[in-house]
Design a protein around this motif. Sequence first.
Motif, PDB file in Angstrom:
ATOM      1  N   LYS A  25       0.850  -1.112  -0.071  1.00 19.50           N
ATOM      2  CA  LYS A  25      -0.027   0.082  -0.054  1.00 19.50           C
ATOM      3  C   LYS A  25       0.868   1.092   0.068  1.00 19.50           C
ATOM      4  O   LYS A  25       1.531   1.554   1.106  1.00 19.50           O
ATOM      5  CB  LYS A  25      -1.008   0.022   1.223  1.00 19.50           C
ATOM      6  N   ALA A  26       1.007   1.903  -1.249  1.00 19.70           N
ATOM      7  CA  ALA A  26       1.852   2.989  -1.193  1.00 19.70           C
ATOM      8  C   ALA A  26       1.161   4.224  -1.344  1.00 19.70           C
ATOM      9  O   ALA A  26       0.249   4.513  -2.304  1.00 19.70           O
ATOM     10  CB  ALA A  26       2.689   2.821  -2.505  1.00 19.70           C
ATOM     11  N   VAL A  34      -1.998   3.321  -3.731  1.00 22.54           N
ATOM     12  CA  VAL A  34      -1.685   2.410  -4.834  1.00 22.54           C
ATOM     13  C   VAL A  34      -1.598   1.125  -3.842  1.00 22.54           C
ATOM     14  O   VAL A  34      -0.893   1.041  -3.103  1.00 22.54           O
ATOM     15  CB  VAL A  34      -0.802   2.628  -5.785  1.00 22.54           C
ATOM     16  N   GLU A  35      -2.572   0.022  -4.347  1.00 21.22           N
ATOM     17  CA  GLU A  35      -2.452  -1.204  -3.691  1.00 21.22           C
ATOM     18  C   GLU A  35      -2.105  -2.142  -4.643  1.00 21.22           C
ATOM     19  O   GLU A  35      -2.667  -2.253  -5.770  1.00 21.22           O
ATOM     20  CB  GLU A  35      -3.763  -1.647  -3.073  1.00 21.22           C
ATOM     21  N   SER A  62      10.778  -0.510  -6.739  1.00 22.24           N
ATOM     22  CA  SER A  62      11.584  -0.527  -5.604  1.00 22.24           C
ATOM     23  C   SER A  62      11.236   0.548  -4.681  1.00 22.24           C
ATOM     24  O   SER A  62      10.842   1.685  -4.908  1.00 22.24           O
ATOM     25  CB  SER A  62      13.033  -0.424  -6.083  1.00 22.24           C
ATOM     26  N   TYR A  63      11.403  -0.063  -3.694  1.00 27.65           N
ATOM     27  CA  TYR A  63      11.221   1.379  -2.366  1.00 27.65           C
ATOM     28  C   TYR A  63      12.556   1.296  -1.263  1.00 27.65           C
ATOM     29  O   TYR A  63      13.176   0.183  -1.055  1.00 27.65           O
ATOM     30  CB  TYR A  63       9.870   0.846  -1.501  1.00 27.65           C
ATOM     31  N   SER A  64      12.439   2.094  -0.481  1.00 33.23           N
ATOM     32  CA  SER A  64      13.428   2.146   0.502  1.00 33.23           C
ATOM     33  C   SER A  64      12.998   1.898   1.807  1.00 33.23           C
ATOM     34  O   SER A  64      11.756   1.770   2.079  1.00 33.23           O
ATOM     35  CB  SER A  64      14.080   3.547   0.554  1.00 33.23           C
ATOM     36  N   THR A  70       8.678   5.283   7.432  1.00 37.11           N
ATOM     37  CA  THR A  70       7.666   6.619   7.901  1.00 37.11           C
ATOM     38  C   THR A  70       6.287   6.268   7.274  1.00 37.11           C
ATOM     39  O   THR A  70       5.550   7.338   7.180  1.00 37.11           O
ATOM     40  CB  THR A  70       8.310   7.798   6.862  1.00 37.11           C
ATOM     41  N   SER A  71       5.889   4.866   7.074  1.00 37.92           N
ATOM     42  CA  SER A  71       4.856   4.688   6.845  1.00 37.92           C
ATOM     43  C   SER A  71       4.200   5.120   5.347  1.00 37.92           C
ATOM     44  O   SER A  71       2.983   5.300   5.070  1.00 37.92           O
ATOM     45  CB  SER A  71       3.682   4.909   7.867  1.00 37.92           C
ATOM     46  N   THR A  72       4.989   5.666   4.670  1.00 37.00           N
ATOM     47  CA  THR A  72       4.789   6.157   3.029  1.00 37.00           C
ATOM     48  C   THR A  72       4.312   4.700   2.356  1.00 37.00           C
ATOM     49  O   THR A  72       3.410   4.740   1.668  1.00 37.00           O
ATOM     50  CB  THR A  72       5.804   6.717   2.603  1.00 37.00           C
ATOM     51  N   VAL A  73       4.792   3.436   2.686  1.00 38.60           N
ATOM     52  CA  VAL A  73       4.540   2.260   2.180  1.00 38.60           C
ATOM     53  C   VAL A  73       4.236   1.332   3.186  1.00 38.60           C
ATOM     54  O   VAL A  73       4.914   1.208   4.270  1.00 38.60           O
ATOM     55  CB  VAL A  73       5.813   1.746   1.581  1.00 38.60           C
TER      56      VAL A  73
END
Length: 92
Positions: A25-26, A34-35, A62-64, A70-73
Amino acid sequence: MSSPRALADIRKDLESFVGSRVKLKANKGRNRIVEREGVLESIYPNIFVVKINERKVERRVSYSYADVLTSTVELFVYGNKNEEIKIAAVNE
């Protein structure tokens, strides 16, 4: 500023789930969330990669680890009996 220890803990948690099905969940900003579902493909020192199959197209996103901190993703891993396990920041 986030602590390097918390980021290392998130990475360590994800290492055991490489190859597992995940749900993302971004938060893309401006109320766009976006899921997606895919497979946790690989882990690197600063990012993780998820392989997604959408409409006969294979994509990699890709995500960091800071995005997870930070709960962005929000990242959920499917366990043995299809239960969702949330990978979260240390203080949650």
